[in-house]
Structure formats: C-alpha cells, structure tokens
Design a protein around this motif. Sequence first.
Motif, PDB file in Angstrom:
ATOM      1  N   GLU A 262      -8.814  62.094  62.748  1.00  0.00           N
ATOM      2  CA  GLU A 262      -7.522  62.595  63.217  1.00  0.00           C
ATOM      3  C   GLU A 262      -7.526  62.632  64.741  1.00  0.00           C
ATOM      4  OE1 GLU A 262      -3.638  63.838  62.829  1.00  0.00           O
ATOM      5  OE2 GLU A 262      -5.008  63.096  61.275  1.00  0.00           O
TER       6      GLU A 262
ATOM      7  N   TYR B 156      -6.014  63.463  68.712  1.00  0.00           N
ATOM      8  CA  TYR B 156      -5.379  64.635  69.311  1.00  0.00           C
ATOM      9  C   TYR B 156      -3.862  64.512  69.278  1.00  0.00           C
ATOM     10  CZ  TYR B 156      -3.760  62.164  73.476  1.00  0.00           C
ATOM     11  OH  TYR B 156      -3.097  61.310  74.314  1.00  0.00           O
ATOM     12  N   SER B 157      -3.346  63.282  69.257  1.00  0.00           N
ATOM     13  CA  SER B 157      -1.913  63.051  69.387  1.00  0.00           C
ATOM     14  C   SER B 157      -1.154  63.438  68.116  1.00  0.00           C
ATOM     15  CB  SER B 157      -1.647  61.589  69.749  1.00  0.00           C
ATOM     16  OG  SER B 157      -2.346  60.708  68.879  1.00  0.00           O
ATOM     17  N   ARG B 158       0.101  63.790  68.323  1.00  0.00           N
ATOM     18  CA  ARG B 158       0.971  64.197  67.224  1.00  0.00           C
ATOM     19  C   ARG B 158       2.333  63.517  67.386  1.00  0.00           C
ATOM     20  NH1 ARG B 158      -3.256  65.556  65.959  1.00  0.00           N
ATOM     21  NH2 ARG B 158      -4.071  67.558  65.270  1.00  0.00           N
ATOM     22  N   GLY B 159       3.120  63.488  66.326  1.00  0.00           N
ATOM     23  CA  GLY B 159       4.491  63.001  66.396  1.00  0.00           C
ATOM     24  C   GLY B 159       4.604  61.574  66.892  1.00  0.00           C
TER      25      GLY B 159
ATOM     26  N   GLU C  26       3.888  60.305  69.744  1.00  0.00           N
ATOM     27  CA  GLU C  26       2.706  59.810  70.475  1.00  0.00           C
ATOM     28  C   GLU C  26       1.669  59.264  69.497  1.00  0.00           C
ATOM     29  OE1 GLU C  26      -0.305  61.097  74.094  1.00  0.00           O
ATOM     30  OE2 GLU C  26       0.454  62.651  72.775  1.00  0.00           O
ATOM     31  N   LYS C  27       1.502  59.931  68.368  1.00  0.00           N
ATOM     32  CA  LYS C  27       0.556  59.450  67.360  1.00  0.00           C
ATOM     33  C   LYS C  27       1.028  58.121  66.767  1.00  0.00           C
ATOM     34  CE  LYS C  27      -1.747  60.792  63.037  1.00  0.00           C
ATOM     35  NZ  LYS C  27      -1.896  61.846  62.012  1.00  0.00           N
TER      36      LYS C  27
END
Length: 245
Positions: A79, A81-84, A86-87
Amino acid sequence: MNEKIAIITDIHGNYSALKAVLDDIEGDQEIEHTYCLGDLVGIGYETNEVLQLLSSRADISFVMGNHDEAILDIIAGREPYSRGSEKIHHQWIASHLDRKFLPFLKEIPVTLESIYNSKKLYFVHYHLSEQNDFSPLDKEPSDKKLDEHYRTSAADIVCFGHHHVIHHFKSKERLYLNPSSLGCNYKPLAPYAVVMIGEQGDISVSFKEVAYDNKEFLLGFKSQNVPDADYILKIFYGDQHLKYM
C-alpha cells in the motif's frame, strides 16, 4: 583545489527538462559529480525516458523520493502513502514503467553522505522522522527549525528537495540547500544548483535555471491520457499549456 558538484532534484518524469540540465552541467568541466535528490518519476509521464537517461550515467548519485517509493510500493503489491486521485496517478505511472528499470530504482538509498574538502554533505529527498519516514511538508521553513531537526547531525551541508521552491539557509551550525524542482515549474525553465567547496572549506552556491522547450511535454498530458491531467497542469505547471491550444 576547489571541488565542485551539481545538485538536481524532483525531475518528476520531465525528460526534456532533465536533458537540458544535464547538457548544461556537462558544459562545466569543473563539476565532478551530480547528486539527484529523488522524485525521478511521478507527476510527469516520461517515466521510461527519464530512467533510461539517468540509469545510463555513472556520474550521478541518487536518493529515494516519495513518488519513487510510492510507485515501487504499488508494483510490489504494498500500500503506497498516496490516496485518492494521487494514488490513481501513481498506479498509472507504475503500469507504464518498463520493468527493466526496477533493479535500478530498488537500489536507490534513502540517504547519502559525502565529503568534499573536509566538508561533510548529507543528501536526502526530505527531512526524515524518527521512524525514517518523510516528514510532513513544512511550508514555512527556517534555519532555527532546520537546526532543531538536524541537531544530532554532523553534516556541514544538508541538501534536500521535495518542496518545489528554493531553500538557502545558513545557520551557525550548517548550510541547508534545496535547488527547487527541476521538472515542475510555472515557466519553461529547469532549475538546479552548483556547490563549490574551496580548499579552506569556503562554500559557494550558484542557482541555475536552464531554458528548454516544454510545449511537447505539456501537451502530452492530454494526448497520453495522464490521470488528473487538468489538476497537474494547473498546480505544477501554472496552466502553461493553454497558450499552445
């Protein structure tokens, strides 16, 4: 004898900017070595072109950036660090990365240290926490805050990137230097820094900006269907592409 090095950081998948800077560095025969402070890829989409050029050079040393780390995590099934959005962007970059570059990326360390004319230099993408993770971005840095963070360091010069603006702080303890992002700029200019250390330990820092043609790179965000292209072009490049449309 004076010793001279170049500092580049935050290329962010922008091949034309990188090529322009490396050509400029090669024009200075006194520069002994170049240090790249991470974020080779991510944001820009020219991942494989950038990695082909950088991995072919024996005169550049690297440290790991947060974008590099996130893309390696995705490829490894960890997983990031990025979310949303950005991921999603990182997943797209990862899916387009030529796997032949994985050994090169995996071998990049988090920090490096070197000595030039008795001055100790420390290279890192951004300040590390006690857990060895990148610290949250400090948008109001100061020499006092930096001295506190590096209070146990023996370094005379700390070189870092991540924050896409120039940092040039000199305290009683040491010099702090960030040349700004090579690959993300509101103008068709690619910045880097040159550090010269004299025989007596005197330090001179020069900030350079190399002009390059960014039209093809900017327009490529749409033609390559890069996720979140509108946001990236606005936040990281100041909507420069609009003058070409």
